[in-house]
Motif scaffolding. Structure first.
Motif, PDB file in Angstrom:
ATOM      1  N   THR A  93      -1.025   1.931  -8.373  1.00 32.73           N
ATOM      2  CA  THR A  93      -2.354   2.371  -8.817  1.00 32.73           C
ATOM      3  C   THR A  93      -2.548   3.872  -8.589  1.00 32.73           C
ATOM      4  O   THR A  93      -3.379   4.478  -9.245  1.00 32.73           O
ATOM      5  N   CYS A  94      -1.735   4.468  -7.702  1.00 33.44           N
ATOM      6  CA  CYS A  94      -1.850   5.929  -7.533  1.00 33.44           C
ATOM      7  C   CYS A  94      -1.342   6.651  -8.780  1.00 33.44           C
ATOM      8  O   CYS A  94      -1.573   7.835  -8.952  1.00 33.44           O
ATOM      9  N   MET A  95      -0.657   5.912  -9.652  1.00 33.72           N
ATOM     10  CA  MET A  95      -0.165   6.514 -10.885  1.00 33.72           C
ATOM     11  C   MET A  95      -0.961   6.023 -12.096  1.00 33.72           C
ATOM     12  O   MET A  95      -1.069   6.715 -13.094  1.00 33.72           O
ATOM     13  N   MET A 155       0.851  -1.180   0.000  1.00 33.38           N
ATOM     14  CA  MET A 155       0.000   0.000   0.000  1.00 33.38           C
ATOM     15  C   MET A 155       0.888   1.232   0.000  1.00 33.38           C
ATOM     16  O   MET A 155       1.713   1.405   0.901  1.00 33.38           O
ATOM     17  N   CYS A 156       0.728   2.062  -1.030  1.00 38.74           N
ATOM     18  CA  CYS A 156       1.500   3.297  -1.121  1.00 38.74           C
ATOM     19  C   CYS A 156       1.131   4.203   0.046  1.00 38.74           C
ATOM     20  O   CYS A 156      -0.045   4.493   0.270  1.00 38.74           O
ATOM     21  N   GLU A 157       2.132   4.625   0.797  1.00 42.69           N
ATOM     22  CA  GLU A 157       1.827   5.395   1.999  1.00 42.69           C
ATOM     23  C   GLU A 157       1.439   6.841   1.701  1.00 42.69           C
ATOM     24  O   GLU A 157       0.957   7.543   2.566  1.00 42.69           O
ATOM     25  N   HIS A 158       1.670   7.289   0.475  1.00 41.94           N
ATOM     26  CA  HIS A 158       1.294   8.662   0.139  1.00 41.94           C
ATOM     27  C   HIS A 158      -0.173   8.786  -0.237  1.00 41.94           C
ATOM     28  O   HIS A 158      -0.773   9.835  -0.057  1.00 41.94           O
ATOM     29  N   HIS A 159      -0.738   7.730  -0.810  1.00 38.98           N
ATOM     30  CA  HIS A 159      -2.122   7.810  -1.286  1.00 38.98           C
ATOM     31  C   HIS A 159      -3.031   6.724  -0.712  1.00 38.98           C
ATOM     32  O   HIS A 159      -4.213   6.697  -1.021  1.00 38.98           O
ATOM     33  N   LEU A 160      -2.467   5.821   0.059  1.00 41.95           N
ATOM     34  CA  LEU A 160      -3.214   4.658   0.544  1.00 41.95           C
ATOM     35  C   LEU A 160      -3.918   3.933  -0.596  1.00 41.95           C
ATOM     36  O   LEU A 160      -5.090   3.564  -0.494  1.00 41.95           O
TER      37      LEU A 160
HETATM   38 ZN    ZN Z   1       1.174   6.893  -4.266  1.00 45.89          ZN
END
Ligand code: ZN
Length: 193
Positions: free
Chosen positions: A149-151, A78-83
């Motif tokens: 997926t945040c990208m 899990m990307c910590e910047h965007h969850l």
């Molecule tokens: Zn992210």
């Protein structure tokens, strides 16, 4: 799951998010959603069953000083910047210095570091550093290919873009021949038909 994991608090927070986006959290389809999301969070960012160090605690004496590589270890984090999830494949190699571990343990290390809010760069270094530290390996190479997926689903929306990070320690950092050898093993032709 780590000790501080507070499921009821996640349930309350998810209910608030649903309200904040204008939904009725008590309607049929959403009634159990906070509880479901709390279970998902426990599974995907609850830290896994173990401290990553546990996976490497049991090692075996073995006089093998050549590369050991586990390729294509699937991971989900899990990307910590965007969850939002990022996921992909990790390749973990090392050169033992008298100590080897069960090869499945390398996959466990990846899994333990993935199950928390992460950034791929740090996860790559953490895996390499722990193996170097706990096995006293002559070299450690970790290459991770991730889809974020945040990208891909938001922001710049670039589906198909892969992020590749690597961490080289010991021999793999010092000797270009070792580095070339491991990269060929990771990306070269597969030996299986
Ligand atoms: Zn992210």
């Amino acid at each position: 799951m780590n000790k501080q994991f507070d499921k009821p608090k996640i349930e309350r927070a998810v209910r608030m998010i649903l309200e904040a986006i204008g939904e009725d959290p008590d309607r049929d389809g959403l009634r159990d959603t906070p509880a479901r999301v709390a279970r998902v969070y426990a599974e995907i960012v609850g830290g896994g069953d173990t401290d990553p160090r546990h996976a490497l605690r049991t090692s075996f004496k073995e006089d093998h000083h050549e590369i050991v590589l586990v390729k294509d270890i699937a991971f989900y984090s899990m990307c910590e910047h965007h969850l939002l999830p990022f996921f992909g494949k990790a390749h973990v190699g090392y050169i033992p210095n008298g100590k080897i571990v069960g090869i499945s343990k390398l996959a466990r290390v990846v899994e333990a570091f993935a199950r928390r809010p992460q950034v791929q760069e740090r996860m790559t270094s953490q895996i390499a550093d722990l193996i170097e530290e706990m096995l006293g390996a002559e070299g450690v190479a970790v290459v991770i290919e991730g889809i974020h997926t945040c990208m891909t689903m938001r922001g710049v929306k670039k589906p198909g873009a892969t992020v590749i990070t690597s961490a080289m320690r010991g021999d793999f950092r010092k000797r270009i021949t070792s580095r070339t050898e491991i990269m060929a093993l990771i990306y070269g032709k597969s030996m299986s038909a």
